[in-house]
Scaffold this motif. Structure first.
Motif, PDB file in Angstrom:
ATOM      1  N   ASP A  51       0.678   3.582   5.921  1.00 12.81           N
ATOM      2  CA  ASP A  51      -0.560   4.140   5.353  1.00 12.81           C
ATOM      3  C   ASP A  51      -1.399   3.044   4.700  1.00 12.81           C
ATOM      4  O   ASP A  51      -2.624   3.071   4.756  1.00 12.81           O
ATOM      5  N   ARG A  52      -0.737   2.103   4.081  1.00 13.01           N
ATOM      6  CA  ARG A  52      -1.436   1.096   3.278  1.00 13.01           C
ATOM      7  C   ARG A  52      -1.952  -0.100   4.078  1.00 13.01           C
ATOM      8  O   ARG A  52      -2.967  -0.693   3.708  1.00 13.01           O
ATOM      9  N   ILE A  53      -1.266  -0.480   5.144  1.00 14.15           N
ATOM     10  CA  ILE A  53      -1.618  -1.714   5.862  1.00 14.15           C
ATOM     11  C   ILE A  53      -3.076  -1.729   6.344  1.00 14.15           C
ATOM     12  O   ILE A  53      -3.800  -2.696   6.063  1.00 14.15           O
ATOM     13  N   PRO A  54      -3.575  -0.696   7.025  1.00 18.11           N
ATOM     14  CA  PRO A  54      -4.987  -0.756   7.465  1.00 18.11           C
ATOM     15  C   PRO A  54      -5.956  -0.830   6.281  1.00 18.11           C
ATOM     16  O   PRO A  54      -6.963  -1.543   6.334  1.00 18.11           O
ATOM     17  N   TRP A  55      -5.639  -0.125   5.215  1.00 22.20           N
ATOM     18  CA  TRP A  55      -6.467  -0.140   4.007  1.00 22.20           C
ATOM     19  C   TRP A  55      -6.498  -1.538   3.407  1.00 22.20           C
ATOM     20  O   TRP A  55      -7.569  -2.067   3.076  1.00 22.20           O
ATOM     21  N   LEU A  56      -5.340  -2.171   3.273  1.00 20.12           N
ATOM     22  CA  LEU A  56      -5.269  -3.510   2.705  1.00 20.12           C
ATOM     23  C   LEU A  56      -5.967  -4.539   3.598  1.00 20.12           C
ATOM     24  O   LEU A  56      -6.631  -5.457   3.090  1.00 20.12           O
ATOM     25  N   CYS A  57      -5.840  -4.394   4.902  1.00 15.53           N
ATOM     26  CA  CYS A  57      -6.541  -5.307   5.823  1.00 15.53           C
ATOM     27  C   CYS A  57      -8.058  -5.157   5.680  1.00 15.53           C
ATOM     28  O   CYS A  57      -8.800  -6.144   5.714  1.00 15.53           O
ATOM     29  N   HIS A  58      -8.518  -3.925   5.503  1.00 13.83           N
ATOM     30  CA  HIS A  58      -9.950  -3.688   5.279  1.00 13.83           C
ATOM     31  C   HIS A  58     -10.395  -4.364   3.976  1.00 13.83           C
ATOM     32  O   HIS A  58     -11.455  -5.018   3.923  1.00 13.83           O
ATOM     33  N   LEU A  59      -9.580  -4.242   2.921  1.00 15.38           N
ATOM     34  CA  LEU A  59      -9.916  -4.884   1.652  1.00 15.38           C
ATOM     35  C   LEU A  59      -9.924  -6.411   1.795  1.00 15.38           C
ATOM     36  O   LEU A  59     -10.785  -7.090   1.223  1.00 15.38           O
ATOM     37  N   HIS A  60      -8.980  -6.955   2.567  1.00 19.79           N
ATOM     38  CA  HIS A  60      -8.969  -8.396   2.843  1.00 19.79           C
ATOM     39  C   HIS A  60     -10.294  -8.811   3.488  1.00 19.79           C
ATOM     40  O   HIS A  60     -10.899  -9.814   3.078  1.00 19.79           O
ATOM     41  N   ASP A  61     -10.723  -8.062   4.496  1.00 16.51           N
ATOM     42  CA  ASP A  61     -11.976  -8.389   5.178  1.00 16.51           C
ATOM     43  C   ASP A  61     -13.154  -8.374   4.205  1.00 16.51           C
ATOM     44  O   ASP A  61     -14.039  -9.235   4.275  1.00 16.51           O
ATOM     45  N   MET A  62     -13.170  -7.407   3.289  1.00 18.91           N
ATOM     46  CA  MET A  62     -14.239  -7.348   2.284  1.00 18.91           C
ATOM     47  C   MET A  62     -14.216  -8.598   1.404  1.00 18.91           C
ATOM     48  O   MET A  62     -15.265  -9.206   1.153  1.00 18.91           O
ATOM     49  N   LEU A  63     -13.017  -8.974   0.953  1.00 22.30           N
ATOM     50  CA  LEU A  63     -12.903 -10.164   0.100  1.00 22.30           C
ATOM     51  C   LEU A  63     -13.359 -11.420   0.836  1.00 22.30           C
ATOM     52  O   LEU A  63     -14.042 -12.271   0.262  1.00 22.30           O
ATOM     53  N   MET A  64     -12.992 -11.537   2.097  1.00 27.33           N
ATOM     54  CA  MET A  64     -13.376 -12.729   2.866  1.00 27.33           C
ATOM     55  C   MET A  64     -14.886 -12.772   3.107  1.00 27.33           C
ATOM     56  O   MET A  64     -15.491 -13.842   3.071  1.00 27.33           O
ATOM     57  N   ARG A  65     -15.508 -11.614   3.340  1.00 25.76           N
ATOM     58  CA  ARG A  65     -16.971 -11.567   3.493  1.00 25.76           C
ATOM     59  C   ARG A  65     -17.648 -12.029   2.208  1.00 25.76           C
ATOM     60  O   ARG A  65     -18.607 -12.808   2.245  1.00 25.76           O
ATOM     61  N   GLU A  66     -17.170 -11.536   1.084  1.00 24.28           N
ATOM     62  CA  GLU A  66     -17.768 -11.929  -0.197  1.00 24.28           C
ATOM     63  C   GLU A  66     -17.569 -13.423  -0.447  1.00 24.28           C
ATOM     64  O   GLU A  66     -18.482 -14.104  -0.893  1.00 24.28           O
ATOM     65  N   SER A  78      -3.871  -1.467  -6.196  1.00 24.60           N
ATOM     66  CA  SER A  78      -2.429  -1.440  -6.443  1.00 24.60           C
ATOM     67  C   SER A  78      -1.725  -2.204  -5.327  1.00 24.60           C
ATOM     68  O   SER A  78      -1.253  -1.621  -4.365  1.00 24.60           O
ATOM     69  N   ALA A  79      -1.662  -3.497  -5.496  1.00 26.32           N
ATOM     70  CA  ALA A  79      -0.964  -4.351  -4.535  1.00 26.32           C
ATOM     71  C   ALA A  79       0.489  -4.456  -5.005  1.00 26.32           C
ATOM     72  O   ALA A  79       0.919  -5.464  -5.555  1.00 26.32           O
ATOM     73  N   LEU A  80       1.229  -3.377  -4.794  1.00 26.31           N
ATOM     74  CA  LEU A  80       2.548  -3.206  -5.389  1.00 26.31           C
ATOM     75  C   LEU A  80       3.611  -4.156  -4.857  1.00 26.31           C
ATOM     76  O   LEU A  80       4.514  -4.539  -5.587  1.00 26.31           O
ATOM     77  N   LYS A  81       3.510  -4.518  -3.606  1.00 32.35           N
ATOM     78  CA  LYS A  81       4.540  -5.338  -2.970  1.00 32.35           C
ATOM     79  C   LYS A  81       3.988  -6.718  -2.619  1.00 32.35           C
ATOM     80  O   LYS A  81       2.783  -6.887  -2.424  1.00 32.35           O
ATOM     81  N   LYS A  82       4.911  -7.665  -2.486  1.00 27.64           N
ATOM     82  CA  LYS A  82       4.498  -9.008  -2.074  1.00 27.64           C
ATOM     83  C   LYS A  82       3.757  -8.948  -0.735  1.00 27.64           C
ATOM     84  O   LYS A  82       2.735  -9.610  -0.554  1.00 27.64           O
ATOM     85  N   CYS A  86       0.121 -10.393   0.281  1.00 30.73           N
ATOM     86  CA  CYS A  86      -0.066 -11.280   1.442  1.00 30.73           C
ATOM     87  C   CYS A  86      -1.144 -10.734   2.371  1.00 30.73           C
ATOM     88  O   CYS A  86      -1.952 -11.499   2.908  1.00 30.73           O
ATOM     89  N   LEU A  87      -1.164  -9.424   2.558  1.00 30.04           N
ATOM     90  CA  LEU A  87      -2.198  -8.815   3.399  1.00 30.04           C
ATOM     91  C   LEU A  87      -3.583  -9.041   2.799  1.00 30.04           C
ATOM     92  O   LEU A  87      -4.543  -9.315   3.521  1.00 30.04           O
ATOM     93  N   LEU A  88      -3.697  -8.932   1.489  1.00 29.74           N
ATOM     94  CA  LEU A  88      -4.989  -9.181   0.851  1.00 29.74           C
ATOM     95  C   LEU A  88      -5.418 -10.634   1.021  1.00 29.74           C
ATOM     96  O   LEU A  88      -6.597 -10.916   1.209  1.00 29.74           O
ATOM     97  N   GLU A  89      -4.467 -11.553   0.999  1.00 30.95           N
ATOM     98  CA  GLU A  89      -4.797 -12.972   1.157  1.00 30.95           C
ATOM     99  C   GLU A  89      -5.048 -13.367   2.605  1.00 30.95           C
ATOM    100  O   GLU A  89      -5.978 -14.100   2.896  1.00 30.95           O
ATOM    101  N   TYR A  90      -4.184 -12.915   3.516  1.00 33.22           N
ATOM    102  CA  TYR A  90      -4.186 -13.416   4.887  1.00 33.22           C
ATOM    103  C   TYR A  90      -4.574 -12.396   5.944  1.00 33.22           C
ATOM    104  O   TYR A  90      -4.573 -12.717   7.129  1.00 33.22           O
ATOM    105  N   GLY A  91      -4.850 -11.167   5.568  1.00 38.66           N
ATOM    106  CA  GLY A  91      -5.132 -10.136   6.557  1.00 38.66           C
ATOM    107  C   GLY A  91      -3.870  -9.800   7.335  1.00 38.66           C
ATOM    108  O   GLY A  91      -2.763  -9.912   6.805  1.00 38.66           O
ATOM    109  N   GLU A  92      -4.020  -9.441   8.577  1.00 36.95           N
ATOM    110  CA  GLU A  92      -2.869  -9.031   9.383  1.00 36.95           C
ATOM    111  C   GLU A  92      -1.814 -10.120   9.504  1.00 36.95           C
ATOM    112  O   GLU A  92      -0.634  -9.821   9.674  1.00 36.95           O
TER     113      GLU A  92
END
Length: 185
Positions: A51-66, A78-82, A86-92
């Motif tokens: 459930d979370r992976i596509p959402w986190l990848c979308h947030l990563h893309d937003m951060l990279m655009r900014e 809530s980036a609960l797990k390592k 990592c998904l927020l930093e590196y995307g997929e």
């Protein structure tokens, strides 16, 4: 934006106030959950990694655009797990980061080196009290235990600080603001 210590100390409250003080853009990750995730949580069903992976990848893309546009950004999430961090930093590419963190470190983009994770820490009973006062949010307080069960607190070599939210909101924001200004100018 005024700091009101009677406000609930939530990641959204701290994030939006900090962004206002720093003059940075603010995003609340909850605003970007797909409708299916919101419905699932509203029914008291915890989200899983799928459930979370596509959402986190979308947030990563937003951060990279900014970042690409030169905009400093604060994301309440809530980036609960390592793996989630990592998904927020590196995307997929971050999906298997526990297994390949040294390879990812070598390939780090400049933007990912600038991501600072702020772990807002408090005892579960305090957070439960605050959640009980929150109104109109899709995540019911009953899901708090599942969040603590999933939590993998940040640790070295992750780029993070841990800040207690047991203090008033103004103090919490000031501690983070001072750290960010000292570290990132």
């Amino acid at each position: 934006m005024n700091i009101n210590d009677s406000q609930l100390t939530s990641i959204s409250t701290v994030g939006s106030l900090l962004a206002s003080k720093l003059g940075w853009k603010f995003y609340d990750g909850d605003d970007y959950h797909p409708e299916e995730n919101k419905k699932k949580m509203a029914q008291g069903i915890p989200l899983n990694d799928q459930d979370r992976i596509p959402w986190l990848c979308h947030l990563h893309d937003m951060l990279m655009r900014e970042h690409a546009s030169g905009q400093n950004t604060i994301l309440a999430c809530s980036a609960l797990k390592k793996m989630y961090r990592c998904l927020l930093e590196y995307g997929e590419a971050g999906i298997n980061c526990e297994n390949s963190s040294s390879q990812l470190e070598e390939q780090k983009e400049p933007a990912s080196r600038k991501i600072l994770f702020i772990h807002l820490d408090a005892p579960m009973d305090l957070i439960a009290q605050r959640l009980a006062k929150r109104r109109g949010h899709f995540m019911p307080p009953e899901l708090l235990q599942s969040q603590f069960d999933a939590l993998e607190a940040p640790s070295a070599p992750e780029n993070f600080i841990t800040v207690s939210v047991e203090k008033p909101v103004s103090e919490t924001v000031s501690v983070i603001e001072e750290y960010v200004r000292n570290r990132y100018g």
